[in-house]
Design a protein around this motif. Structure first.
Motif, short mmCIF file in Angstrom:
data_model
loop_
_atom_site.label_atom_id
_atom_site.label_comp_id
_atom_site.label_asym_id
_atom_site.label_seq_id
_atom_site.Cartn_x
_atom_site.Cartn_y
_atom_site.Cartn_z
N LEU A 158 79.20 25.06 -55.33
CA LEU A 158 80.01 25.82 -54.38
C LEU A 158 80.79 24.86 -53.51
O LEU A 158 80.59 23.65 -53.55
CB LEU A 158 79.15 26.77 -53.55
CG LEU A 158 78.05 26.21 -52.67
CD1 LEU A 158 77.68 27.25 -51.61
CD2 LEU A 158 76.81 25.89 -53.47
N ASP A 159 81.71 25.40 -52.72
CA ASP A 159 82.54 24.58 -51.85
C ASP A 159 81.68 23.78 -50.88
O ASP A 159 80.65 24.27 -50.39
CB ASP A 159 83.50 25.46 -51.04
CG ASP A 159 84.59 26.08 -51.89
OD1 ASP A 159 84.83 25.60 -53.01
OD2 ASP A 159 85.19 27.07 -51.42
N ARG A 160 82.13 22.57 -50.58
CA ARG A 160 81.42 21.71 -49.63
C ARG A 160 81.35 22.34 -48.23
O ARG A 160 80.48 22.01 -47.45
CB ARG A 160 82.08 20.34 -49.53
CG ARG A 160 81.74 19.44 -50.66
CD ARG A 160 82.18 18.03 -50.35
NE ARG A 160 81.87 17.16 -51.47
CZ ARG A 160 81.82 15.86 -51.38
NH1 ARG A 160 82.08 15.27 -50.21
NH2 ARG A 160 81.52 15.12 -52.42
N SER A 161 82.26 23.22 -47.95
CA SER A 161 82.28 23.85 -46.62
C SER A 161 81.13 24.84 -46.43
O SER A 161 80.82 25.24 -45.31
CB SER A 161 83.61 24.54 -46.38
OG SER A 161 83.80 25.59 -47.33
N ARG A 162 80.49 25.25 -47.51
CA ARG A 162 79.38 26.21 -47.43
C ARG A 162 78.10 25.49 -47.02
O ARG A 162 77.81 24.39 -47.48
CB ARG A 162 79.17 26.91 -48.77
CG ARG A 162 80.32 27.76 -49.21
CD ARG A 162 80.54 28.90 -48.24
NE ARG A 162 81.55 29.81 -48.76
CZ ARG A 162 81.85 30.95 -48.18
NH1 ARG A 162 81.24 31.33 -47.07
NH2 ARG A 162 82.76 31.72 -48.71
N ARG A 173 76.62 15.56 -54.62
CA ARG A 173 78.08 15.50 -54.51
C ARG A 173 78.56 14.31 -55.33
O ARG A 173 77.85 13.31 -55.45
CB ARG A 173 78.50 15.33 -53.06
CG ARG A 173 78.15 16.54 -52.22
CD ARG A 173 78.54 16.33 -50.77
NE ARG A 173 78.26 17.53 -50.01
CZ ARG A 173 77.95 17.55 -48.74
NH1 ARG A 173 77.88 16.43 -48.06
NH2 ARG A 173 77.71 18.69 -48.14
N ASP A 231 85.90 18.60 -53.68
CA ASP A 231 85.64 19.66 -52.70
C ASP A 231 84.42 20.53 -53.04
O ASP A 231 84.19 21.56 -52.41
CB ASP A 231 86.88 20.54 -52.54
CG ASP A 231 87.25 21.27 -53.84
OD1 ASP A 231 86.87 20.80 -54.92
OD2 ASP A 231 87.93 22.30 -53.74
N LYS A 232 83.62 20.10 -54.02
CA LYS A 232 82.46 20.89 -54.46
C LYS A 232 81.16 20.13 -54.24
O LYS A 232 81.13 18.91 -54.15
CB LYS A 232 82.58 21.26 -55.93
CG LYS A 232 83.80 22.09 -56.29
CD LYS A 232 83.73 23.48 -55.70
CE LYS A 232 84.94 24.30 -56.14
NZ LYS A 232 84.94 25.60 -55.54
#
Length: 89
Positions: free
Chosen positions: A8-12, A39, A46-47
């Motif tokens: 999932l997105d790193r922002s999550r 990562r 970005d994942k």
């Protein structure tokens, strides 16, 4: 006990993912535990891949594999829909 790795997105955050897992796994979910985050490597910049464990229980009997599989499918579907996550293969 089942382990999953979702990309999932790193922002999550883990908190967001854990909440969706708890809400979607059903009442047989006893515990969800964070294991690690990966990562880099073959993942896009970005994942991230988040690896976690889920423990399922029933108070009166042993759960079947099919029952647990239904919960796992519900978790993966909810995480995909709500967080844009995909199962890491």
């Amino acid at each position: 006990v089942r382990d999953l790795s979702l990309v999932l997105d790193r922002s999550r955050t883990w908190a967001e993912l854990q909440q969706v897992v708890r809400e979607s796994a059903g009442d047989r979910l006893h515990e969800v535990a964070y294991l690690d985050t990966f990562r880099g490597g073959n993942l896009p910049e970005d994942k991230q891949s988040v690896h976690f464990s889920m423990t399922f229980r029933h108070p009166e009997r042993t759960l079947t594999g099919e029952e647990v599989d239904l919960s796992i499918r519900a978790v993966v579907a909810a995480c995909s829909e709500r967080l844009g996550a995909v199962l890491r293969t």
